[in-house]
Design an enzyme around this catalytic site. Sequence first.
Site, PDB file in Angstrom:
ATOM      1  N   SER A 189       0.728  -1.261  -0.005  1.00 43.62           N
ATOM      2  CA  SER A 189      -0.092  -0.032   0.098  1.00 43.62           C
ATOM      3  C   SER A 189       0.924   1.392   0.057  1.00 43.62           C
ATOM      4  CB  SER A 189      -0.730   0.019   1.158  1.00 43.62           C
ATOM      5  OG  SER A 189      -0.304  -0.047   2.369  1.00 43.62           O
ATOM      6  N   HIS A 217      -5.466  -3.755  -2.170  1.00 46.64           N
ATOM      7  CA  HIS A 217      -5.205  -2.682  -3.067  1.00 46.64           C
ATOM      8  C   HIS A 217      -4.952  -3.193  -4.598  1.00 46.64           C
ATOM      9  CE1 HIS A 217      -4.288   0.450  -0.436  1.00 46.64           C
ATOM     10  NE2 HIS A 217      -3.967  -0.696   0.616  1.00 46.64           N
ATOM     11  N   LYS A 248     -11.991  -0.217  -0.583  1.00 43.60           N
ATOM     12  CA  LYS A 248     -11.263   0.533  -1.680  1.00 43.60           C
ATOM     13  C   LYS A 248     -12.074   0.464  -2.977  1.00 43.60           C
ATOM     14  CE  LYS A 248      -7.183  -0.125   1.077  1.00 43.60           C
ATOM     15  NZ  LYS A 248      -7.795  -0.357   2.356  1.00 43.60           N
TER      16      LYS A 248
END
Length: 400
Positions: A189, A217, A248
């Site tokens: 990340s 991610h 996300k």
Amino acid sequence: MTLDLFDKFDSILNDFNSLPDGGANPFTVSMEKVLSPTTAIINGQETILAGTNNYMGMTFNEECMTAAKNAVTELGTGTTGSRVLNGTYNTHKQLEDTLKDFYGCAHAIVFSTGYQANLGVIATVAGSKDYVVIDADSHASIYDGCAMGNATVVRFKHNDPENLDKRLARIRRTDPEAGILVVLEGVYSMLGDQAPLKELTKISKDHKAYVLVDEAHSIGVFGETGRGVAQAQGVEDEVDFIVGTFSKSVGTIGGYCVSNHPKFEALRLVCRPYMFTASLPPSVVASATKALELIANSNLRSKLLDNSMKLNKGLADAGFDMGTTGESPIAAIKVPAQDLAIAFWGEMIKEGVYVNLALPPATPNGLNLMRCSLSAAHSFAQIDFMLEKFILVGKRLGLI
């Protein structure tokens, strides 16, 4: 005198209290109104959001919002119970079925946060006679999952297949029959670098280890249908557990783990972060389900990576010391000192750009970072605006 339990935090509080007066605080910034996936009002000023991890821009997707509204109307605001009591609705099972379809896996379990997904799976799967082998740059949730469990924890150098091989070989020499779980991340990340999963999974399997990949991610971002780096590198069949988050690309909150292991459903009976936490509210379940359906058929991935390449290249061409290359939606500028990084953040927010300030110990190798996480919803005009302001502030602070 009795020791104050909070005395151990004095150095952190002193650093926090030494932040410059006036303006927004990078650790307590408040969005007064969110206008879109890429803009908000902060300190009374319309601001471009360049640090939200809203990779697919799903937070304002009309279909997702409609699904959430309908769920509130039909099922209320929350379940008020855990999944093993009254907290499982048919919609939770539908979300898990959607995950199984999305990944082509036999099993899926949904947690209330992505943090709990790592915490629960790692701490539960690896027992006192087992080993957990993790990348040195692993996310805090992975480290905390190791701390919560009873397994022996071994670290290997970041993204280093040779070092992983040495660590696993040493374990096998010492304990040939031990259970081993190797934990990797598709995209790390802070610097946005991808793991060489093809090499790392092969080495793991050569040593008869299980593999868990955290795709937090990378879900939605990589792979033909957005399943992540494991799909993009063609190693899904070698991965035993995939963990991810809805916070996300999916645009809401929650976490999950999918697997083909025949005994995987045992987690529902023994995993404490699953058993003793209230389940996700119906609105979140509904919007996550719809977002996953949309991501599987999305054409936004190429737009997102185009945005990332444009920003990373523009910053590098301007002379910034970059920690990223554009291979993921993350763009990170390395800043030589913490006070300079804090000043950089403050100047950027004044100029109308919100960026994540990332400092040690959250960052690898003690780096101070100005970290952007882009969205497919960003326009090229917004990225040009970001570049203009980065260059303006970078020159103002003597970084370029």
